[in-house]
Design a protein around this motif. Structure first.
Motif, PDB file in Angstrom:
ATOM      1  N   THR A  57      -3.218  -4.116  -2.107  1.00 58.11           N
ATOM      2  CA  THR A  57      -2.217  -5.153  -1.834  1.00 58.11           C
ATOM      3  C   THR A  57      -1.164  -4.723  -0.816  1.00 58.11           C
ATOM      4  N   GLU A  58      -1.036  -3.435  -0.580  1.00 56.30           N
ATOM      5  CA  GLU A  58       0.023  -2.949   0.321  1.00 56.30           C
ATOM      6  C   GLU A  58      -0.568  -2.350   1.585  1.00 56.30           C
ATOM      7  N   TYR A  59      -0.272  -2.985   2.710  1.00 57.10           N
ATOM      8  CA  TYR A  59      -0.741  -2.448   3.983  1.00 57.10           C
ATOM      9  C   TYR A  59       0.200  -2.873   5.102  1.00 57.10           C
ATOM     10  N   ILE A  73      -2.667   3.705  16.295  1.00 59.42           N
ATOM     11  CA  ILE A  73      -2.844   3.231  14.928  1.00 59.42           C
ATOM     12  C   ILE A  73      -2.556   1.732  14.856  1.00 59.42           C
ATOM     13  N   VAL A  74      -3.537   0.996  14.315  1.00 67.48           N
ATOM     14  CA  VAL A  74      -3.399  -0.457  14.231  1.00 67.48           C
ATOM     15  C   VAL A  74      -3.139  -0.936  12.797  1.00 67.48           C
ATOM     16  N   ARG A  75      -3.498  -0.096  11.807  1.00 65.61           N
ATOM     17  CA  ARG A  75      -3.288  -0.519  10.420  1.00 65.61           C
ATOM     18  C   ARG A  75      -3.262   0.686   9.490  1.00 65.61           C
ATOM     19  N   VAL A  76      -2.398   0.617   8.492  1.00 63.96           N
ATOM     20  CA  VAL A  76      -2.329   1.630   7.438  1.00 63.96           C
ATOM     21  C   VAL A  76      -2.402   0.895   6.109  1.00 63.96           C
ATOM     22  N   ARG A  77      -3.397   1.243   5.310  1.00 62.41           N
ATOM     23  CA  ARG A  77      -3.527   0.618   3.983  1.00 62.41           C
ATOM     24  C   ARG A  77      -3.162   1.648   2.927  1.00 62.41           C
TER      25      ARG A  77
END
Length: 114
Positions: free
Chosen positions: A14-16, A6-10
């Motif tokens: 505005t919040e990630y 996992i490289v990113r969680v949005r």
């Protein structure tokens, strides 16, 4: 079944949370189960280990956008984007987190995903 780093969680516009210093946020397993009775396929994303920031709490019913790289294909420029709904509360490495996948898309570097 396929494993993803996992490289990113949005969480919202505005919040990630993104990986930093080449440290992935965690490891997830994507799987599909065929339900013969309903004639549909259920896709799930399960985190088996994580190093998520303590501030990141997953809540049941909340929708998240999660981006990952297939294990073994990290150098590939393709990122898989999952739109998911959390089905099990949790935070931190001690919790197994489960998400129902509602959409999957693959984005190549420099190409806009529709």
């Amino acid at each position: 079944m396929q494993e993803y780093h996992i490289v990113r969680v949005r969480v919202s516009k505005t919040e990630y949370y993104s990986m930093q210093a080449n440290q992935y946020l965690g490891l997830a397993v994507y799987s599909e189960t065929k339900n013969e009775t309903k004639n549909e396929t259920e896709a799930m994303l399960r985190f088996s280990a994580s190093s998520f920031p303590p501030a990141l709490q997953f809540n049941v019913g909340q929708e998240y956008k999660i981006s990952g790289k297939k294990v073994g294909e990290e150098r590939n420029d393709a990122t898989t984007n999952f739109t998911v709904k959390c089905v099990k509360d949790g935070s931190g490495a001690d919790k197994a987190l489960e998400f129902k996948v509602t959409e999957v898309g693959v984005k190549k570097e420099g190409v806009t995903m529709k």
